[in-house]
Design a protein around this motif. Structure first.
Motif, PDB file in Angstrom:
ATOM      1  N   UNK A 163       0.830  -1.200   0.000  1.00  0.00           N
ATOM      2  CA  UNK A 163       0.000   0.000   0.000  1.00  0.00           C
ATOM      3  C   UNK A 163       0.871   1.259   0.000  1.00  0.00           C
ATOM      4  N   UNK A 164       1.959   1.199   0.725  1.00  0.00           N
ATOM      5  CA  UNK A 164       2.803   2.378   0.865  1.00  0.00           C
ATOM      6  C   UNK A 164       3.424   2.788  -0.468  1.00  0.00           C
ATOM      7  N   UNK A 165       3.846   1.812  -1.245  1.00  0.00           N
ATOM      8  CA  UNK A 165       4.510   2.128  -2.511  1.00  0.00           C
ATOM      9  C   UNK A 165       3.552   2.807  -3.493  1.00  0.00           C
ATOM     10  N   UNK A 166       2.380   2.246  -3.790  1.00  0.00           N
ATOM     11  CA  UNK A 166       1.482   2.976  -4.705  1.00  0.00           C
ATOM     12  C   UNK A 166       1.031   4.324  -4.128  1.00  0.00           C
ATOM     13  N   UNK A 167       0.881   4.391  -2.788  1.00  0.00           N
ATOM     14  CA  UNK A 167       0.527   5.673  -2.189  1.00  0.00           C
ATOM     15  C   UNK A 167       1.601   6.711  -2.479  1.00  0.00           C
ATOM     16  N   UNK A 168       2.842   6.351  -2.213  1.00  0.00           N
ATOM     17  CA  UNK A 168       3.952   7.282  -2.411  1.00  0.00           C
ATOM     18  C   UNK A 168       4.107   7.637  -3.888  1.00  0.00           C
ATOM     19  N   UNK A 169       4.000   6.626  -4.740  1.00  0.00           N
ATOM     20  CA  UNK A 169       4.178   6.874  -6.176  1.00  0.00           C
ATOM     21  C   UNK A 169       3.082   7.794  -6.728  1.00  0.00           C
ATOM     22  N   UNK A 170       1.848   7.542  -6.319  1.00  0.00           N
ATOM     23  CA  UNK A 170       0.733   8.360  -6.805  1.00  0.00           C
ATOM     24  C   UNK A 170       0.873   9.795  -6.308  1.00  0.00           C
ATOM     25  N   UNK A 171       1.281   9.918  -5.042  1.00  0.00           N
ATOM     26  CA  UNK A 171       1.444  11.259  -4.470  1.00  0.00           C
ATOM     27  C   UNK A 171       2.509  12.029  -5.240  1.00  0.00           C
ATOM     28  N   UNK A 172       3.630  11.377  -5.465  1.00  0.00           N
ATOM     29  CA  UNK A 172       4.723  12.023  -6.194  1.00  0.00           C
ATOM     30  C   UNK A 172       4.286  12.439  -7.593  1.00  0.00           C
ATOM     31  N   UNK A 173       3.604  11.540  -8.273  1.00  0.00           N
ATOM     32  CA  UNK A 173       3.182  11.822  -9.645  1.00  0.00           C
ATOM     33  C   UNK A 173       2.180  12.982  -9.684  1.00  0.00           C
ATOM     34  N   UNK A 174       1.240  12.959  -8.734  1.00  0.00           N
ATOM     35  CA  UNK A 174       0.207  13.997  -8.729  1.00  0.00           C
ATOM     36  C   UNK A 174       0.823  15.359  -8.437  1.00  0.00           C
ATOM     37  N   UNK A 175       1.759  15.380  -7.498  1.00  0.00           N
ATOM     38  CA  UNK A 175       2.418  16.644  -7.166  1.00  0.00           C
ATOM     39  C   UNK A 175       3.237  17.124  -8.363  1.00  0.00           C
ATOM     40  N   UNK A 176       3.923  16.199  -9.001  1.00  0.00           N
ATOM     41  CA  UNK A 176       4.726  16.562 -10.171  1.00  0.00           C
ATOM     42  C   UNK A 176       3.839  17.115 -11.281  1.00  0.00           C
ATOM     43  N   UNK A 177       2.597  16.586 -11.363  1.00  0.00           N
ATOM     44  CA  UNK A 177       1.654  17.052 -12.380  1.00  0.00           C
ATOM     45  C   UNK A 177       1.016  18.370 -11.979  1.00  0.00           C
ATOM     46  N   UNK A 178       1.406  18.935 -10.827  1.00  0.00           N
ATOM     47  CA  UNK A 178       0.952  20.268 -10.471  1.00  0.00           C
ATOM     48  C   UNK A 178      -0.193  20.330  -9.480  1.00  0.00           C
ATOM     49  N   UNK A 179      -0.616  19.168  -8.925  1.00  0.00           N
ATOM     50  CA  UNK A 179      -1.716  19.173  -7.959  1.00  0.00           C
ATOM     51  C   UNK A 179      -1.235  19.769  -6.642  1.00  0.00           C
ATOM     52  N   UNK A 180      -2.170  20.389  -5.887  1.00  0.00           N
ATOM     53  CA  UNK A 180      -1.866  20.832  -4.535  1.00  0.00           C
ATOM     54  C   UNK A 180      -1.802  19.631  -3.614  1.00  0.00           C
ATOM     55  N   UNK A 181      -1.336  19.837  -2.387  1.00  0.00           N
ATOM     56  CA  UNK A 181      -1.154  18.702  -1.483  1.00  0.00           C
ATOM     57  C   UNK A 181      -2.473  17.976  -1.226  1.00  0.00           C
ATOM     58  N   UNK A 182      -3.515  18.724  -0.929  1.00  0.00           N
ATOM     59  CA  UNK A 182      -4.777  18.087  -0.554  1.00  0.00           C
ATOM     60  C   UNK A 182      -5.333  17.254  -1.695  1.00  0.00           C
TER      61      UNK A 182
END
Lengths: 584, 584
Positions: B501-520
């Motif tokens: 669970x931790x790996x897809x969570x971290x990967x998705x978070x990183x990708x979303x932030x890189x794509x310009x999403x805010x933290x929330x």
């Protein structure tokens, strides 16, 4: 529940065998129980303890240096028989006499008392002492009626150390009395155990409730409460014990006490420690100094969920005895040094009745023919007990210790076997019954074993081996049995025991025979009276969940004993119908 | 079930307190556990054992002469923390180094390993040894993966006696390895225990059935059978152990073995003796001589109904060590003589973290403001763990040891408390998280304690106390946490642990932030991925009643750890929604 067993009827014997195999360094098996691996030194009083199985480490686990010299081991929750106790005591005797110690239950009192008589007749000086520490089981004015629970340990130990110090029997017994007078216990329970082979637990406590003052076999307590926290439980236990102090301890404060927080089987160690944390704090608050506390499983009841607190109020002498070292299978304390070279183990003393075939006096042809009817009656008796074993256990568990079904089955099976052997050797009706009586008492133990041995022996003595038994002789024998059971058990009609059924049965039989009825018809009427009496007795008894102020256990198995007797009179009537004899 | 407790969360601490109060002659409490009442003689290697509570006499009951020098005592069924172990080892250390011994469970391996590193850094020479005797928990080729059960005792004892004989650390450790290699256990179970405060047992076995090879916390076994007789149970235990002999014991016959028949809590003494009777006979038939057998409760699991058999194949040296005397609260054997005058008890060594307030570095106003969001997130985390504690315990009990809910609650509560204290003292976001991380690891123990401490610490380190945290920093911290957990636990995606669970969570978070999403927003997407991954992991896991060939426990709490992580990511998202910060 008890899950691991082979034949439930062999459970206690097999457990004892495994116990002895695992503890050869401490004990050796003898007929009826175990004694220390090394013989009792000549001139030392032997302390012999005992009771039913299912309470380990009580009783076999407490045999060894600094504690008991031997333990008589009964069946599950049933007193050992007088014969077993005598055999163990003979093996443990070092020539300076024997102190027999046990918990104060009707069956144990009967059998240890009979054993003491036989040992005295054997030339072994013998004294008995029954531990009665459970303050919930009788009011302070009737302290002699109290049950023995975890207070067994400090009392046994005090006497045993006194014996090892070389004191004579009278003084060892006096130490036991002193320790007993200063030992008080009080317990709570949450659930009962299920005996080997049984379908149901001996008793139940409603979920999230607690039975207060419950005995270690589920005998009634003094009330029921909702489940407490650990601290509340500790306070209940401590407060209750501090309310009833020995006469020479006027108020708590400044005393020293041995403390035992005992788990009955399923309240486990960490739970006990959480409770003990508060027990220790409360005793300290009350000014009581705790000496060598024990927190663990010292008297169990299979996997019963319960806990009891025991205090022994110490004086200087009792403290010395409590702190002395011990080295037994289940209780080890302090440093005793290596055991000396084991004395040449005495050959196990086997009970005469087991090694020699009992004598079969000559009998008339008529009596030998009547013996086949006696055998049929005993077979019907054993069959009905077998069919009702679970039911009898359950009924007994309401107000007693739940051993009635097991004990009756072991006894009736052994009686039938002995009767058959006697009959094959040409015994008359009287001898067949007397052999059956002895086998029942010896194999069953317990209260019912002693009483049924008495019943069969009385009838057998009345029938004799010479004449064909008549209805009058049978009625005389039953009347004598009724009188003997009242004498032995100290109970009368109305005490809610088998006497409530035996007396009307005997009276009706006598009256019917006197009025000219044949045995079968008279027995039918008497069995009817027995059934009615049993129903009336049952109605008097408390039902589960209803607390009684004090346990009313005079003959050990009220209700169940009455019920089984009524069932048996009916079964024997069936056998009489099937085996008509002209002379009846 | 466990009935007597106060606050369930305080159970292990209160039990330890009561235990220490009852056994002052043997032990004294120190931060994290107990050590012997007398200090370790200078120059003697100290043997320090430990594990979760609920297994008494393991572990605190085995501290004393002839056995351990100290025991680190974790929460119920949870490894003690590295900090606790370090504290106990420091108090037990006699200057000749420490051997840390424990059962082979993921949480214990993590914490004892970390403790060894810290002790070495403290200048205390330290070696670890994990007992792995349960042959049902992994195939012979993977013996290092096996769990530790009742074989703990002979292995601990061998090492401890070697230490008392004055051997240096390397040789004491070598004795432990030799004893461990020659010790094998195998168990069966009938019912599970209910932990303090829990509503349901950790696991159930269908009525009249038996789980074969079940672990002492209910970890999966290798099969299920109908309830055996006592003799059949004995044969299963003996035959299974005789099939897997140590490499230098080619076939049974002519050997000598230490034998432990261990009750887990509710299989009581007489039952054990009935089984032992047959065990002894079968070993004799196989030509194995039994040396000093132990039949009783030596490693329990509260009132779990189960029994295990342990054989230690003795050589001359191991026999000497097994037969040596011991004097501990729960295990006493032979004659040690009176203890010498107790050495001046060393002052308990308190962990630095507990006696000193951890430092709070200076922080920027922006970081201090962000700390309030961190606190809100930790509060949401703790609240969701609290609400799901029972559920997490039950899920964990399917394939793990059932401690996940308890451990997570203790950890998250302690983390929140420490975070609040740090924030009140003006800490920035990074320090708040790092204090929370240390408190979690120290108070929770267990596998999850170590891993969550790692997670929070990684995120805290990424945030720091200087700048306002950005979404990028948070994503970096989570990515570092993901990498650190994989390193520490030795698990990868697909091993059915929280890593799944931790790996897809971290990967998705990183990708979303890189794509310009805010933290929330990015967190929301990542939490969705976590939930999906947890569901996929759950589907892979065995369900109760389905036997698996071998336990698959690499990170201790598969499934439950994945599930709790997914729940927490969602709860934290709620906190972020409630505490919007411009910079996110």
């Amino acid at each position: 529940m008890t899950r691991l067993f082979n034949d439930p009827a062999a459970f206690a014997d097999e457990a004892l065998e495994g116990f002895a195999a695992a503890h050869r360094r401490w004990v050796r098996p003898v007929t009826g129980g175990v004694v220390r691996a090394a013989a009792t030194p000549a001139g030392q009083v032997a302390v012999v303890i005992g009771g039913g199985s299912g309470h380990y480490p009580a009783f076999s686990g407490l045999v060894g240096r600094g504690l008991a010299h031997g333990a008589a081991v009964g069946n599950v929750f049933a007193s050992p028989s007088a014969q077993q106790i005598r055999s163990v005591a003979r093996a443990a005797d070092g020539g300076a006499g024997v102190l027999l110690m046990y918990g104060n239950y009707a069956g144990d009192v009967l059998h240890f008392g009979q054993a003491a008589e036989r040992l005295t007749a054997d030339g072994v000086e013998t004294v008995t002492y029954a531990v009665a520490d459970d303050i919930s089981s009788a009011a302070p004015g009737e302290a002699a009626k109290r049950r023995g629970i975890a207070g067994d340990l400090p009392v046994f130990k005090a006497a045993a150390v006194a014996a090892e110090q070389g004191l004579p029997l009278a003084q060892v017994a006096s130490v036991a009395r002193r320790a007993g007078e200063r030992t008080r216990s009080f317990g709570i329970a949450f659930s009962g155990c299920t005996l080997p082979g049984a379908d149901h637990p001996l008793f139940t406590v409603p979920e999230a409730r607690m039975a207060v003052g419950l005995g270690i076999h589920g005998e009634p307590g003094i009330g029921e409460q909702s489940l407490p926290t650990a601290d509340e439980a500790a306070r209940l236990l401590v407060d209750t014990l501090l309310k009833e102090l020995p006469v020479d301890v006027p108020a708590p404060g400044g005393q020293r006490a041995a403390v035992i927080l005992n788990g009955l089987g399923s309240v486990k160690y960490e739970e006990l420690f959480v409770v003990y944390r508060k027990v220790a704090a409360l005793l300290e608050e009350a000014g009581v100094t705790v000496v060598d506390p024990e927190v663990g499983e010292l008297v169990t009841s299979f996997d019963m969920a319960g806990v009891s607190l025991t205090l022994t109020w110490l004086d200087e002498r009792l403290e010395e005895l409590w702190r002395a070292p011990a080295d037994t299978p289940a209780y080890r304390k302090g440093a005793l040094g290596e055991p000396g070279p084991a004395s040449e183990p005495a050959a196990p003393v086997r009970a005469a009745e087991e090694t020699e075939q009992p004598a079969v006096p000559e009998a008339s042809e008529a009596s030998r023919q009547a013996a086949t009817t006696v055998l049929a009656a005993l077979a019907a008796l054993a069959a009905t007990v077998d069919a009702h074993e679970d039911e009898l256990g359950r009924i007994d568990a309401v107000a007693g210790d739940g051993d009635h079904g097991i004990g009756m089955r072991r006894g009736s099976t052994a009686a039938l076997r002995a009767a058959r052997a006697a009959q094959e050797r040409g015994a008359g009706a009287g001898t067949v019954l007397i052999h059956a009586a002895d086998a029942w008492a010896d194999r069953a133990g317990g209260t019912s074993g002693a009483l049924w041995g008495t019943v069969l022996r009385a009838v057998g003595a009345a029938l004799g081996d010479r004449d064909a038994p008549t209805a009058g002789r049978v009625a005389e024998g039953v009347a004598e049995a009724s009188a003997a059971v009242r004498r032995l058990g100290g109970a009368e009609v109305g005490d809610k025991t088998m006497v409530d059924v035996l007396v009307p049965f005997a009276d009706t039989l006598t009256a019917a025979v006197a009025a000219g009825a044949g045995l079968t018809g008279a027995w039918d009427r008497a069995a009817g009276a027995a059934t009615e009496a049993a129903a009336a007795t049952a109605a008097l008894l408390p039902r589960k969940g209803r607390a009684r102020p004090h346990a009313e256990k005079s003959l050990g198995t009220p209700d169940a004993g009455a019920h089984s007797l009524a069932l048996i009179t009916r079964a024997v009537h069936g056998a009489l119908l099937d085996h008509p004899h002209d002379q009846y």
